[in-house]
Design a protein around this motif. Structure first.
Motif, mmCIF file in Angstrom:
data_model
loop_
_atom_site.group_PDB
_atom_site.id
_atom_site.type_symbol
_atom_site.label_atom_id
_atom_site.label_comp_id
_atom_site.label_asym_id
_atom_site.label_seq_id
_atom_site.Cartn_x
_atom_site.Cartn_y
_atom_site.Cartn_z
ATOM 1 N N ALA A 1 0.814 -1.219 0.000
ATOM 2 C CA ALA A 1 0.000 0.000 0.000
ATOM 3 C C ALA A 1 0.848 1.269 0.000
ATOM 4 C CB ALA A 1 -0.920 0.006 1.219
ATOM 5 N N GLY A 2 2.171 1.112 0.143
ATOM 6 C CA GLY A 2 3.049 2.280 0.195
ATOM 7 C C GLY A 2 2.933 3.040 1.496
ATOM 8 N N LEU A 3 2.683 2.316 2.580
ATOM 9 C CA LEU A 3 2.503 2.927 3.892
ATOM 10 C C LEU A 3 3.515 2.364 4.876
ATOM 11 C CD1 LEU A 3 -1.387 2.579 4.137
ATOM 12 C CD2 LEU A 3 -0.118 4.682 3.610
ATOM 13 N N ALA A 4 3.716 3.079 5.960
ATOM 14 C CA ALA A 4 4.506 2.557 7.067
ATOM 15 C C ALA A 4 3.666 1.536 7.829
ATOM 16 C CB ALA A 4 4.920 3.690 8.000
ATOM 17 N N VAL A 5 4.315 0.551 8.421
ATOM 18 C CA VAL A 5 3.595 -0.454 9.190
ATOM 19 C C VAL A 5 2.788 0.209 10.299
ATOM 20 C CG1 VAL A 5 3.816 -2.470 10.681
ATOM 21 C CG2 VAL A 5 5.282 -2.254 8.678
ATOM 22 N N GLY A 6 3.352 1.239 10.917
ATOM 23 C CA GLY A 6 2.640 1.944 11.983
ATOM 24 C C GLY A 6 1.338 2.559 11.504
ATOM 25 N N SER A 7 1.324 3.004 10.244
ATOM 26 C CA SER A 7 0.095 3.580 9.698
ATOM 27 C C SER A 7 -0.989 2.521 9.567
ATOM 28 C CB SER A 7 0.377 4.202 8.326
ATOM 29 O OG SER A 7 1.261 5.299 8.447
ATOM 30 N N VAL A 8 -0.600 1.318 9.148
ATOM 31 C CA VAL A 8 -1.577 0.232 9.038
ATOM 32 C C VAL A 8 -2.047 -0.184 10.428
ATOM 33 C CG1 VAL A 8 -1.962 -2.126 8.223
ATOM 34 C CG2 VAL A 8 -0.574 -0.541 6.871
ATOM 35 N N ARG A 9 -1.128 -0.223 11.400
ATOM 36 C CA ARG A 9 -1.496 -0.596 12.764
ATOM 37 C C ARG A 9 -2.445 0.428 13.392
ATOM 38 N NH1 ARG A 9 0.872 -4.836 15.052
ATOM 39 N NH2 ARG A 9 2.827 -5.651 14.180
ATOM 40 N N HIS A 10 -2.441 1.635 12.881
ATOM 41 C CA HIS A 10 -3.363 2.647 13.383
ATOM 42 C C HIS A 10 -4.811 2.232 13.132
ATOM 43 C CE1 HIS A 10 -4.845 6.613 14.482
ATOM 44 N NE2 HIS A 10 -5.534 6.640 13.355
ATOM 45 N N TYR A 11 -5.029 1.450 12.064
ATOM 46 C CA TYR A 11 -6.377 1.021 11.695
ATOM 47 C C TYR A 11 -6.658 -0.435 12.052
ATOM 48 C CZ TYR A 11 -6.115 5.327 9.023
ATOM 49 O OH TYR A 11 -5.964 6.647 8.665
ATOM 50 N N PHE A 12 -5.614 -1.253 12.123
ATOM 51 C CA PHE A 12 -5.794 -2.685 12.382
ATOM 52 C C PHE A 12 -4.762 -3.134 13.411
ATOM 53 C CE2 PHE A 12 -6.870 -1.813 7.925
ATOM 54 C CZ PHE A 12 -8.206 -2.168 7.924
ATOM 55 N N GLU B 1 -7.223 -9.109 12.440
ATOM 56 C CA GLU B 1 -8.208 -8.035 12.287
ATOM 57 C C GLU B 1 -8.189 -7.489 10.860
ATOM 58 O OE1 GLU B 1 -9.051 -3.556 14.030
ATOM 59 O OE2 GLU B 1 -8.154 -5.048 15.372
ATOM 60 N N LEU B 2 -7.003 -7.342 10.291
ATOM 61 C CA LEU B 2 -6.872 -6.863 8.917
ATOM 62 C C LEU B 2 -7.555 -7.805 7.941
ATOM 63 C CD1 LEU B 2 -5.604 -5.186 6.593
ATOM 64 C CD2 LEU B 2 -3.525 -6.567 6.886
ATOM 65 N N LEU B 3 -7.283 -9.106 8.060
ATOM 66 C CA LEU B 3 -7.840 -10.072 7.118
ATOM 67 C C LEU B 3 -9.355 -10.206 7.284
ATOM 68 C CD1 LEU B 3 -5.105 -12.861 7.193
ATOM 69 C CD2 LEU B 3 -5.455 -11.079 5.477
ATOM 70 N N ALA B 4 -9.831 -10.170 8.531
ATOM 71 C CA ALA B 4 -11.280 -10.247 8.749
ATOM 72 C C ALA B 4 -11.976 -9.036 8.140
ATOM 73 C CB ALA B 4 -11.577 -10.338 10.243
ATOM 74 N N PHE B 5 -11.365 -7.869 8.279
ATOM 75 C CA PHE B 5 -11.955 -6.660 7.687
ATOM 76 C C PHE B 5 -11.930 -6.737 6.166
ATOM 77 C CE2 PHE B 5 -11.784 -2.355 6.005
ATOM 78 C CZ PHE B 5 -12.845 -1.750 6.662
ATOM 79 N N ALA B 6 -10.834 -7.223 5.607
ATOM 80 C CA ALA B 6 -10.730 -7.336 4.149
ATOM 81 C C ALA B 6 -11.765 -8.326 3.628
ATOM 82 C CB ALA B 6 -9.322 -7.771 3.754
ATOM 83 N N PHE B 7 -11.950 -9.442 4.315
ATOM 84 C CA PHE B 7 -12.948 -10.436 3.915
ATOM 85 C C PHE B 7 -14.340 -9.803 3.935
ATOM 86 C CE2 PHE B 7 -14.520 -15.044 4.996
ATOM 87 C CZ PHE B 7 -15.159 -15.103 3.771
ATOM 88 N N ALA B 8 -14.663 -9.108 5.028
ATOM 89 C CA ALA B 8 -15.976 -8.455 5.133
ATOM 90 C C ALA B 8 -16.175 -7.432 4.024
ATOM 91 C CB ALA B 8 -16.119 -7.787 6.505
ATOM 92 N N SER B 9 -15.137 -6.702 3.686
ATOM 93 C CA SER B 9 -15.234 -5.697 2.627
ATOM 94 C C SER B 9 -15.521 -6.332 1.286
ATOM 95 C CB SER B 9 -13.936 -4.878 2.551
ATOM 96 O OG SER B 9 -13.730 -4.140 3.735
ATOM 97 N N VAL B 10 -14.867 -7.459 1.010
ATOM 98 C CA VAL B 10 -15.103 -8.166 -0.255
ATOM 99 C C VAL B 10 -16.539 -8.693 -0.318
ATOM 100 C CG1 VAL B 10 -14.488 -10.230 -1.575
ATOM 101 C CG2 VAL B 10 -12.691 -8.755 -0.663
ATOM 102 N N VAL B 11 -17.000 -9.270 0.774
ATOM 103 C CA VAL B 11 -18.376 -9.778 0.810
ATOM 104 C C VAL B 11 -19.351 -8.628 0.580
ATOM 105 C CG1 VAL B 11 -20.151 -10.851 2.252
ATOM 106 C CG2 VAL B 11 -17.802 -11.723 2.305
ATOM 107 N N ASP B 12 -19.119 -7.505 1.247
ATOM 108 C CA ASP B 12 -20.004 -6.346 1.083
ATOM 109 C C ASP B 12 -20.044 -5.880 -0.365
ATOM 110 O OD1 ASP B 12 -20.599 -6.353 3.778
ATOM 111 O OD2 ASP B 12 -19.176 -4.756 4.289
ATOM 112 N N ARG B 13 -18.901 -5.825 -1.008
ATOM 113 C CA ARG B 13 -18.846 -5.378 -2.404
ATOM 114 C C ARG B 13 -19.634 -6.312 -3.316
ATOM 115 N NH1 ARG B 13 -12.461 -3.917 -3.476
ATOM 116 N NH2 ARG B 13 -12.126 -2.611 -1.632
#
Length: 200
Positions: free
Chosen positions: A39-50, A55-67
């Motif tokens: 994503a071109g981000l620092a790991v800390g930036s991703v940890r800010h959200y997940f 938690e990251l994978l569960a959110f990504a799965f939910a996002s795909v299902v929603d789409r």
């Protein structure tokens, strides 16, 4: 002034990175660090959200299902608006069902991740609830399609079997199109789906 970051947009950027990693290298590579790099981000930036990879994978799965569910639901009004048995009705149903297939680049990324997450849910309990929701919501939509195709007086048990048969066909087309894209092209997917609908 500090830069204002749209949190939801950033989360979706991270989800897109997860989808690209899954498509290119598999679900096992979708760690926080790999995702941050993609994503071109620092790991800390991703940890800010997940908080972590689960938690990251569960959110990504939910996002795909929603789409996927949103795309299918968006086609349902056209199915109901067309007169059953007409070419317009058949075209509306075909359009809806094709929304589940990897017929273009963005949908291929989504379907690849969707299949990978569903398979992983067998051995990763934190994905199980989302896998169940995915099946239920897609099955409900497919059931509504079957109801639009079949006579109202047909026994409910028969409709359930037809819905499962169509779900199995769609799953198979998804898998074949991802594994053998040179053979299972967009045109072939549509042809197979049309033949299935003819058989109903």
């Amino acid at each position: 002034m500090p830069k204002i970051v749209d949190a939801e947009a950033r989360r979706q950027d991270v989800v897109e990175a997860v989808l690209r990693i899954i498509a290119g290298d598999g679900l096992e590579r979708a760690s926080l660090r790999e995702t941050a790099d993609e994503a071109g981000l620092a790991v800390g930036s991703v940890r800010h959200y997940f908080a972590g990879s689960e938690e990251l994978l569960a959110f990504a799965f939910a996002s795909v299902v929603d789409r996927i569910v949103r795309r299918l639901e968006a086609s349902m009004p056209d199915v109901h608006a067309a007169e059953p048995g007409t070419p317009e009705h058949r075209a509306a149903i075909l359009t809806l069902l094709c929304g589940l297939l990897p017929l273009d680049g963005p949908r291929a990324l989504e379907v690849c991740a969707w299949m990978a997450f569903r398979n992983a849910a067998r051995v990763r309990p934190f994905l199980a609830a989302e896998a169940d929701r995915s099946h239920r919501e897609v099955a409900v939509i497919v059931g509504r399609v079957i109801s639009a195709l079949r006579p109202e007086y047909e026994p409910k048990e028969s409709l359930v079997v037809e819905a499962e048969r169509l779900l199995a066909t769609l799953d198979g087309l998804c898998m074949h199109a991802l594994l053998q894209p040179g053979w299972m092209t967009r045109e072939m997917c549509v042809d197979v789906l049309e033949q299935h609908l003819d058989g109903m």
